[in-house]
Every structure is written in structure tokens, then in C-alpha cells.
Design a protein around this motif. Sequence first.
Motif, PDB file in Angstrom:
ATOM      1  N   ALA A  28      -4.907   7.822  -1.907  1.00 28.35           N
ATOM      2  CA  ALA A  28      -4.345   6.368  -1.903  1.00 28.35           C
ATOM      3  C   ALA A  28      -5.439   5.197  -1.547  1.00 28.35           C
ATOM      4  O   ALA A  28      -5.273   4.288  -1.944  1.00 28.35           O
ATOM      5  N   THR A  29      -6.150   5.487  -0.605  1.00 31.18           N
ATOM      6  CA  THR A  29      -7.071   4.603  -0.157  1.00 31.18           C
ATOM      7  C   THR A  29      -8.040   4.112  -1.163  1.00 31.18           C
ATOM      8  O   THR A  29      -8.458   2.993  -1.552  1.00 31.18           O
ATOM      9  N   ALA A  30      -8.529   5.339  -2.005  1.00 36.54           N
ATOM     10  CA  ALA A  30      -9.433   5.085  -3.052  1.00 36.54           C
ATOM     11  C   ALA A  30      -8.939   4.438  -3.996  1.00 36.54           C
ATOM     12  O   ALA A  30      -9.374   3.469  -4.678  1.00 36.54           O
ATOM     13  N   ALA A  31      -7.458   4.845  -4.394  1.00 34.13           N
ATOM     14  CA  ALA A  31      -6.772   3.833  -5.650  1.00 34.13           C
ATOM     15  C   ALA A  31      -6.680   2.297  -5.230  1.00 34.13           C
ATOM     16  O   ALA A  31      -6.800   1.596  -6.136  1.00 34.13           O
ATOM     17  N   TYR A  32      -6.319   2.405  -3.857  1.00 37.21           N
ATOM     18  CA  TYR A  32      -6.154   0.854  -3.261  1.00 37.21           C
ATOM     19  C   TYR A  32      -7.423   0.250  -3.392  1.00 37.21           C
ATOM     20  O   TYR A  32      -7.239  -1.042  -3.874  1.00 37.21           O
ATOM     21  N   ALA A  33      -8.310   0.636  -3.122  1.00 41.04           N
ATOM     22  CA  ALA A  33      -9.764  -0.186  -3.324  1.00 41.04           C
ATOM     23  C   ALA A  33     -10.121  -0.422  -4.628  1.00 41.04           C
ATOM     24  O   ALA A  33     -10.485  -1.434  -4.639  1.00 41.04           O
ATOM     25  N   ASN A  34      -9.758   0.458  -5.338  1.00 39.62           N
ATOM     26  CA  ASN A  34     -10.154   0.286  -6.735  1.00 39.62           C
ATOM     27  C   ASN A  34      -9.174  -0.830  -7.392  1.00 39.62           C
ATOM     28  O   ASN A  34      -9.828  -1.781  -8.094  1.00 39.62           O
ATOM     29  N   TYR A  70       0.937  -1.024   0.084  1.00 39.46           N
ATOM     30  CA  TYR A  70      -0.038   0.080   0.021  1.00 39.46           C
ATOM     31  C   TYR A  70       0.972   1.182  -0.044  1.00 39.46           C
ATOM     32  O   TYR A  70       0.480   2.221  -0.736  1.00 39.46           O
ATOM     33  N   ASN A  71       1.981   1.236   0.875  1.00 38.37           N
ATOM     34  CA  ASN A  71       2.608   2.282   1.101  1.00 38.37           C
ATOM     35  C   ASN A  71       3.432   2.521  -0.270  1.00 38.37           C
ATOM     36  O   ASN A  71       3.712   3.956  -0.544  1.00 38.37           O
ATOM     37  N   GLU A  72       4.120   1.551  -0.843  1.00 39.63           N
ATOM     38  CA  GLU A  72       5.044   1.699  -2.248  1.00 39.63           C
ATOM     39  C   GLU A  72       4.095   2.203  -3.288  1.00 39.63           C
ATOM     40  O   GLU A  72       4.627   2.947  -4.115  1.00 39.63           O
ATOM     41  N   GLU A  73       3.027   1.559  -3.589  1.00 44.94           N
ATOM     42  CA  GLU A  73       2.371   1.457  -4.620  1.00 44.94           C
ATOM     43  C   GLU A  73       1.316   2.373  -4.858  1.00 44.94           C
ATOM     44  O   GLU A  73       0.778   2.763  -5.957  1.00 44.94           O
ATOM     45  N   PHE A  74       0.863   2.834  -3.620  1.00 49.34           N
ATOM     46  CA  PHE A  74      -0.513   3.581  -3.613  1.00 49.34           C
ATOM     47  C   PHE A  74      -0.297   4.955  -3.028  1.00 49.34           C
ATOM     48  O   PHE A  74      -0.168   6.039  -3.471  1.00 49.34           O
ATOM     49  N   TYR A  75       0.187   5.022  -1.448  1.00 52.40           N
ATOM     50  CA  TYR A  75       0.357   5.934  -0.577  1.00 52.40           C
ATOM     51  C   TYR A  75       1.346   7.208  -1.262  1.00 52.40           C
ATOM     52  O   TYR A  75       1.389   8.403  -1.465  1.00 52.40           O
ATOM     53  N   GLY A  76       2.635   6.299  -1.763  1.00 48.47           N
ATOM     54  CA  GLY A  76       3.810   7.050  -2.154  1.00 48.47           C
ATOM     55  C   GLY A  76       3.700   7.540  -3.394  1.00 48.47           C
ATOM     56  O   GLY A  76       4.384   8.231  -3.906  1.00 48.47           O
ATOM     57  N   ARG A  77       2.699   7.167  -4.315  1.00 52.46           N
ATOM     58  CA  ARG A  77       2.507   7.468  -5.720  1.00 52.46           C
ATOM     59  C   ARG A  77       1.336   8.801  -5.790  1.00 52.46           C
ATOM     60  O   ARG A  77       1.166   9.163  -6.823  1.00 52.46           O
ATOM     61  N   VAL A  78       0.767   9.157  -4.791  1.00 53.68           N
ATOM     62  CA  VAL A  78      -0.294  10.106  -4.761  1.00 53.68           C
ATOM     63  C   VAL A  78       0.276  11.615  -5.432  1.00 53.68           C
ATOM     64  O   VAL A  78       1.524  11.890  -4.873  1.00 53.68           O
ATOM     65  N   ALA A  79      -0.245  12.085  -6.287  1.00 55.41           N
ATOM     66  CA  ALA A  79       0.319  13.525  -6.742  1.00 55.41           C
ATOM     67  C   ALA A  79      -0.845  14.484  -6.174  1.00 55.41           C
ATOM     68  O   ALA A  79      -2.017  14.513  -6.649  1.00 55.41           O
ATOM     69  N   LEU A  80      -0.587  15.430  -5.575  1.00 53.53           N
ATOM     70  CA  LEU A  80      -1.172  16.383  -4.618  1.00 53.53           C
ATOM     71  C   LEU A  80      -1.606  17.390  -5.621  1.00 53.53           C
ATOM     72  O   LEU A  80      -0.664  17.832  -6.294  1.00 53.53           O
ATOM     73  N   ASP A  81      -2.972  17.739  -5.672  1.00 56.88           N
ATOM     74  CA  ASP A  81      -3.353  18.713  -6.454  1.00 56.88           C
ATOM     75  C   ASP A  81      -3.433  19.940  -5.443  1.00 56.88           C
ATOM     76  O   ASP A  81      -4.204  19.967  -4.522  1.00 56.88           O
ATOM     77  N   THR A  82      -2.966  20.992  -5.918  1.00 59.38           N
ATOM     78  CA  THR A  82      -2.748  22.404  -4.905  1.00 59.38           C
ATOM     79  C   THR A  82      -4.209  23.046  -4.787  1.00 59.38           C
ATOM     80  O   THR A  82      -4.687  23.308  -3.706  1.00 59.38           O
ATOM     81  N   ALA A  83      -5.249  22.835  -5.794  1.00 55.15           N
ATOM     82  CA  ALA A  83      -6.338  23.371  -5.714  1.00 55.15           C
ATOM     83  C   ALA A  83      -7.047  22.770  -4.717  1.00 55.15           C
ATOM     84  O   ALA A  83      -7.743  23.348  -3.819  1.00 55.15           O
ATOM     85  N   GLU A  84      -7.020  21.463  -4.610  1.00 56.70           N
ATOM     86  CA  GLU A  84      -7.718  20.625  -3.900  1.00 56.70           C
ATOM     87  C   GLU A  84      -7.313  20.850  -2.325  1.00 56.70           C
ATOM     88  O   GLU A  84      -8.006  20.953  -1.588  1.00 56.70           O
ATOM     89  N   LEU A  85      -5.807  20.833  -2.254  1.00 57.67           N
ATOM     90  CA  LEU A  85      -5.329  21.309  -0.942  1.00 57.67           C
ATOM     91  C   LEU A  85      -5.958  22.486  -0.438  1.00 57.67           C
ATOM     92  O   LEU A  85      -6.409  22.598   0.894  1.00 57.67           O
ATOM     93  N   LYS A  86      -5.995  23.564  -1.321  1.00 60.08           N
ATOM     94  CA  LYS A  86      -6.401  24.731  -0.662  1.00 60.08           C
ATOM     95  C   LYS A  86      -7.878  24.813  -0.335  1.00 60.08           C
ATOM     96  O   LYS A  86      -8.512  25.475   0.562  1.00 60.08           O
ATOM     97  N   GLN A  87      -8.827  24.054  -1.174  1.00 61.02           N
ATOM     98  CA  GLN A  87     -10.187  23.733  -0.748  1.00 61.02           C
ATOM     99  C   GLN A  87     -10.305  23.017   0.565  1.00 61.02           C
ATOM    100  O   GLN A  87     -10.970  23.499   1.560  1.00 61.02           O
ATOM    101  N   GLU A  88      -9.446  22.059   0.806  1.00 54.40           N
ATOM    102  CA  GLU A  88      -9.572  21.402   2.116  1.00 54.40           C
ATOM    103  C   GLU A  88      -9.081  22.122   3.087  1.00 54.40           C
ATOM    104  O   GLU A  88      -9.551  22.121   4.273  1.00 54.40           O
ATOM    105  N   TYR A  89      -8.129  23.020   2.967  1.00 55.13           N
ATOM    106  CA  TYR A  89      -7.448  23.953   4.056  1.00 55.13           C
ATOM    107  C   TYR A  89      -8.578  24.804   4.288  1.00 55.13           C
ATOM    108  O   TYR A  89      -8.581  25.142   5.715  1.00 55.13           O
ATOM    109  N   LYS A  90      -9.425  25.415   4.034  1.00 58.91           N
ATOM    110  CA  LYS A  90     -10.455  26.191   4.245  1.00 58.91           C
ATOM    111  C   LYS A  90     -11.289  25.541   5.149  1.00 58.91           C
ATOM    112  O   LYS A  90     -11.750  26.468   5.848  1.00 58.91           O
ATOM    113  N   LEU A  91     -11.560  24.289   5.143  1.00 55.63           N
ATOM    114  CA  LEU A  91     -12.720  23.667   6.086  1.00 55.63           C
ATOM    115  C   LEU A  91     -11.905  22.825   7.092  1.00 55.63           C
ATOM    116  O   LEU A  91     -12.488  22.284   8.163  1.00 55.63           O
TER     117      LEU A  91
END
Length: 499
Positions: A250-256, A109-130
Motif C-alpha cells: 500500500a505504501t509503495a502504491a501510495y508513493a507512486n 490512504y486506507n480507503e484507496e490503497f491499504y484497503g485495496r491491496v490484493a495479497l499474493d499467497t506465494a509472497e506471504l509464504k516467502q515472507e513467513y519463512k523469514l
Amino acid sequence: MSFRRIPLLFLLLLALACERTRGPEENILVRVGDRTISKQEFITRAEYTIRPPYCRSDNYIHRKIVLNSLVAEKLYALEAGEKNELTENEQFQLYIQGRKEQAMRQWLYNEEFYGRVALDTAELKQEYKLAGRSYKLSYYSMPDSQMARLVGESLQQGKSFEETFAQYGGLVTSIPTRELAWSGPEPEEFKARFFSAPLQKGQVIGPFEAERGLFTVARVDGWTDRLALGDQDVRQRWEDVREKVRTRQATAAYANWIGGLMRGKTLRFDGQTFPQVARVMADFYMKTEAEKKQLIKQQVWNVEDSSQVHPPVESLDGIADLPFMVLDDQVWTVRDLQKLLLRHPLVFRSRQIPKGEFGLEFRNAIADMVRDLAVTEEAYKKGYDRVNVVQRTAGMWRDNLLATWQRNRLLREKGREAEFYKEYQKVIESDLNPHFVELSKKYGKKIEINTDEFEKIKLTSIDMFVTEKNVPFPVVSPNFPLFTTHDLLDYGRKMKAGK
């Protein structure tokens, strides 16, 4: 492509494969013969479980006692040897195999999913507001999907939240209220319904399945926002947001990925055997924690740690050769299940299981175990059983249980085992400290300590007992090793730099 380039390509692919299965570089703190203790293992063993009073602080003397305790554990394991009553016990072997395989799945999980997530700045900003928000909610729960459907239809027809509650709220006389914070302990899939985008006052969410078999509908009555004050608070909130978004993706990609892995597989239970096994399992899993802890004394290897308690698979011996389930075209007998339960204890989706619903929950837990076995098989194919941190996890548990077994055998021979469980520190000081000195002299030439790195370590003095959720073996670290209160580093030699 020339023949000269084929070997180079092969060597490059081989190097990349080895890099994937080697794991992260570890900082080795101690060598005891063919065993090692990494810096991270030292911290885990000291901070993820409760230390005894004689080494609970962070002063230098207490840190030396922690180090000596871990070294003593390795020495006792060496003394026990590779072949003995414990290592030849099948339950023990399957337990260690299960610990290793859980670590393999986590590494995958860590090697193939968590470590490969590419974070989107716009999504991070939206999440930060909440991220500082806490919603004030009115809500009520429904026991099944049919009731949830009726509640949903009522709200869609224009009836108010209160009117719907009056009709379907059951015996509850007033609408319950609660607060839901972005940083709260609720499952992420639950909170995602409230924090994926800003909500409006009076907005109704649901009905939705809050946990298996339990449905909830909620109304937003208001909210408060806690501002991040100061640079440190802002940085910490950004880090929390990044971690949460990364984990969610990562969890969503792993579940898929698992969905694809399991696609086309079939699982059928034997109609005659399944109810017999379910009754035995229900008798165990429906016990209270206090009742389960009483079963510790029946274990072969450890009478201290309740995480080792397993279901009474021996009581299934009479039907061991009967078919239990068919996975694809392969028949699994009750005997196969007995071994699987030692290697992979069941994880139930619901924390509270009504007695009349155990059979359904048991089926789901078996299905989840089959899913984990498929993931484990993929992890073996990728060579993740050879990853250093996977091997360290298995070795840590193996040496802890082996050393504890060896210590108990020694105390039993002296007639001091019962006294140890009444006043362990007294027995350690009178009986085990002299034995540690003997062992440290016996194996002194095989012990190396990275004293420079050891001097840098700082430990918390706050008691913690760390567990993980939704895994077969939830306890992260073995119990603190109770072998010595010796507070001097008067044995072995200094580890050379770069070893």
C-alpha cells in the motif's frame, strides 16, 4: 439508453459516492446534545494516553469514572458555546483544520490503497519463512554519497570487508556489529534489503542510504530463526506477515500515486526571504524537548499538552508580506507560510539535524508539506472531509481543547488554577465534581448512554502513550480529560437500541 434508466444510474452513482464518504459504521456509546462518543473513541481516549491513578484499573468503578470524564468533557465544551475567545482564535481554528486534514489524508490512504491491496499467497509464504529470523551483521556507516561510492568500488574490486573498513572506516577502531530482526523497529524500507529473500553467510549488502545523508554497508555473519510454536503463535505470525506485506504494498502504491500527483509541479524559494525564515525556524526546531515544553505556557488553548506547541510564527510578522516561495505560478508570502505551519507543522526527514544543514532539511520539510497539501486537496475533492471518522477526529480534539479552556477559565475565576496544576485530584474532588453534578442535571435530558454496550468494554491497565511517525500531528489521542472523579451513572437515560 432510455430516459427511465438515467435516473436509476444517477441514483446508483450517488449512493456509491455517499458510501465512500460516509465511513465505517460506528458503535455510539454516548450522546450529549449534538455530540457523541463512539465505543472506539472511548477505548482510544482510555488506552492511547496515560490515565490518572483514580481510574487506571479495569474494574467497573474505574470504567465509570472514565466514561464520566469523557461525558464531562462534552458538557464543558457545550458550556463554552460555539462562539468565544478560543473558537474565534485563528491559531486554534488552523490547528483543528490541520487535525481534520491529517485524518482526511489517512482515510484516503486506507480507503484507496491499504484497503485495496490484493495479497499474493506465494509472497506471504516467502515472507513467513523469514518472519522469525534475526541476522547478525557487521556494518559501518559513511557520512556521504561520495564515501559510499568509494566503499562500493573497493568491494567490487575484490577487497575484503575488513580491508575496505580499514581504509574507509575513519576513526572507528573495530567493525561494529548488531542484530537485525524481521520484527524489529527499523524502517521497513531498511529491513526490506535483508528480508525480501534469504541471504547467505558472508553476503555483503550495500552500500545503501540507510537514512537521509547516511549510508551503510553490512555483511551477514549469521542468523537465528525462532520457530512459531503452537497454533496461537503460528496464527499471530501469519497475521503479522499479512499486515506487513499489505502495508508495504500500500505504501509503495501510495508513493507512486503521489509521484504522479506532483509530476510537473515546481517549487522555488525566494533567495532573500528564505534565509531569514530559516534562521527563525532553526531557533525553534533545534531546541531540546524540555525547552519546547516550556513554550506550552504561551499557548492560547492548552497548557498541558506539548503536542500543541507550534513554531514562533509571530516572530515573522515583520516580514509577513514578503514572498517566501513560488509554487508553480502562485506566490506564497511569509504570512501564507505562517498559517500553513499552524495547519501543518513541519515533519523533518532526519531525526538528528546538524546545525549547519538545517537550511537543506527545512527546504525538504517544506516540499513534503506542499506534497501533503496536494493530497489534502484531492481528499477534499473526494468528499473525505465528510467521512464520519474524520469528523469525529476533528471533533474529539476540538471538544478536548474547548473543554480544557472552559475548565481553566472556571478555575481561574475561583482562584484555583495554580492549585489544580499542583494537586489536580484534590481540586477535582473539591471544585470540579460538584460542577459536574450541576452540568449533568442541567443537560440530563440531552444525555443518553448505551449501558448494554458499556458493560461489555474491557480496558487495559497498562500505561501507554501512542504516537504516529512521519505525520504533522504525531500524538494520537488528547490527554485524558481531568474533569471529574464521579463514579456513578446517576444522570441521563438509557440509549434506545438502534439509535
